[in-house]
Structure formats: structure tokens, C-alpha cells
Design a protein around this motif. Sequence first.
Motif, mmCIF file in Angstrom:
data_model
loop_
_atom_site.group_PDB
_atom_site.id
_atom_site.type_symbol
_atom_site.label_atom_id
_atom_site.label_comp_id
_atom_site.label_asym_id
_atom_site.label_seq_id
_atom_site.Cartn_x
_atom_site.Cartn_y
_atom_site.Cartn_z
ATOM 1 N N GLN A 117 -77.803 5.087 -53.658
ATOM 2 C CA GLN A 117 -76.389 4.065 -53.265
ATOM 3 C C GLN A 117 -75.495 4.181 -54.451
ATOM 4 O OE1 GLN A 117 -76.977 -0.034 -51.655
ATOM 5 N NE2 GLN A 117 -79.001 0.142 -52.401
ATOM 6 N N ILE A 118 -75.509 4.550 -55.729
ATOM 7 C CA ILE A 118 -75.074 5.150 -56.869
ATOM 8 C C ILE A 118 -74.343 6.182 -55.930
ATOM 9 C CG2 ILE A 118 -74.607 5.950 -58.887
ATOM 10 C CD1 ILE A 118 -76.401 4.153 -60.007
ATOM 11 N N PHE A 130 -82.140 5.066 -66.696
ATOM 12 C CA PHE A 130 -83.100 6.474 -65.748
ATOM 13 C C PHE A 130 -82.330 5.768 -64.301
ATOM 14 C CE2 PHE A 130 -86.537 6.657 -62.480
ATOM 15 C CZ PHE A 130 -86.923 7.782 -63.298
ATOM 16 N N THR A 131 -81.976 4.903 -64.058
ATOM 17 C CA THR A 131 -81.608 5.227 -62.592
ATOM 18 C C THR A 131 -80.026 5.745 -62.150
ATOM 19 O OG1 THR A 131 -82.505 2.562 -61.975
ATOM 20 C CG2 THR A 131 -80.569 3.531 -60.731
ATOM 21 N N ALA A 163 -78.942 9.527 -60.649
ATOM 22 C CA ALA A 163 -78.724 9.647 -59.520
ATOM 23 C C ALA A 163 -76.939 11.331 -60.463
ATOM 24 C CB ALA A 163 -77.170 8.423 -59.384
ATOM 25 N N LEU A 164 -76.576 10.472 -61.702
ATOM 26 C CA LEU A 164 -75.515 11.780 -61.811
ATOM 27 C C LEU A 164 -77.006 13.190 -61.979
ATOM 28 C CD1 LEU A 164 -74.668 9.776 -65.953
ATOM 29 C CD2 LEU A 164 -73.341 10.612 -62.990
ATOM 30 N N ASP A 165 -78.276 13.664 -61.875
ATOM 31 C CA ASP A 165 -79.055 14.855 -61.967
ATOM 32 C C ASP A 165 -78.401 15.291 -60.063
ATOM 33 O OD1 ASP A 165 -79.594 14.595 -64.027
ATOM 34 O OD2 ASP A 165 -81.341 13.987 -64.138
ATOM 35 N N ARG A 166 -78.841 14.027 -59.196
ATOM 36 C CA ARG A 166 -78.226 14.366 -57.835
ATOM 37 C C ARG A 166 -77.116 14.652 -57.818
ATOM 38 N NH1 ARG A 166 -81.530 10.100 -54.242
ATOM 39 N NH2 ARG A 166 -83.699 9.971 -55.042
ATOM 40 N N LEU A 167 -76.112 14.236 -57.932
ATOM 41 C CA LEU A 167 -74.738 14.488 -57.906
ATOM 42 C C LEU A 167 -74.303 16.444 -58.663
ATOM 43 C CD1 LEU A 167 -73.143 11.424 -58.828
ATOM 44 C CD2 LEU A 167 -72.568 12.651 -56.373
ATOM 45 N N GLY A 223 -73.986 20.195 -56.633
ATOM 46 C CA GLY A 223 -72.497 20.921 -57.046
ATOM 47 C C GLY A 223 -71.413 19.768 -57.572
ATOM 48 N N ARG A 224 -71.289 18.878 -57.942
ATOM 49 C CA ARG A 224 -70.557 17.467 -57.177
ATOM 50 C C ARG A 224 -70.131 17.136 -58.509
ATOM 51 N NH1 ARG A 224 -68.015 16.639 -52.434
ATOM 52 N NH2 ARG A 224 -67.142 14.576 -52.941
#
Length: 69
Positions: free
Chosen positions: A17-18, A52-53, A57-61, A65-66
Amino acid sequence: MRIPDIDFHPAASKVEQIVQALNDAIDQGLLAPASKLPSAREMTEHWCVSKFTLIEALDRLRSQGRITS
């Protein structure tokens, strides 16, 4: 950048969701290229999530490449 509000629901993880909220902010032009995100502390406090959450989320972004750095 103003931190987007998220009405968390149990159908998806908070991380997902983030990621979606920040992707939406980028797509809508609320987060301009090369602009800085709010601090991790501000975001974790605003969304009432663990560091951690947020990092997940930031690692996924980043992997999408976002965002950079």
C-alpha cells in the motif's frame, strides 16, 4: 512533498500500500523528478508503520526505478 494519506486495509500488505501510494504520487506529479522524499522518520510516524516496513517499500520502489538513493 506532502506525505500522502493511506487508509490501510487488510487485503494488501502495508508495504504494498505504501508502494502504491508513492507510485500514485509520482504518476500524479505530486512528487517531482529529483525532489526529495520526506524523512523516514516523518513517513513512519505519519503512517504509523515500522522503519522496517518503510525500508522494504522504498527498496521495492528503488528496484522498480521509481526512486533513487
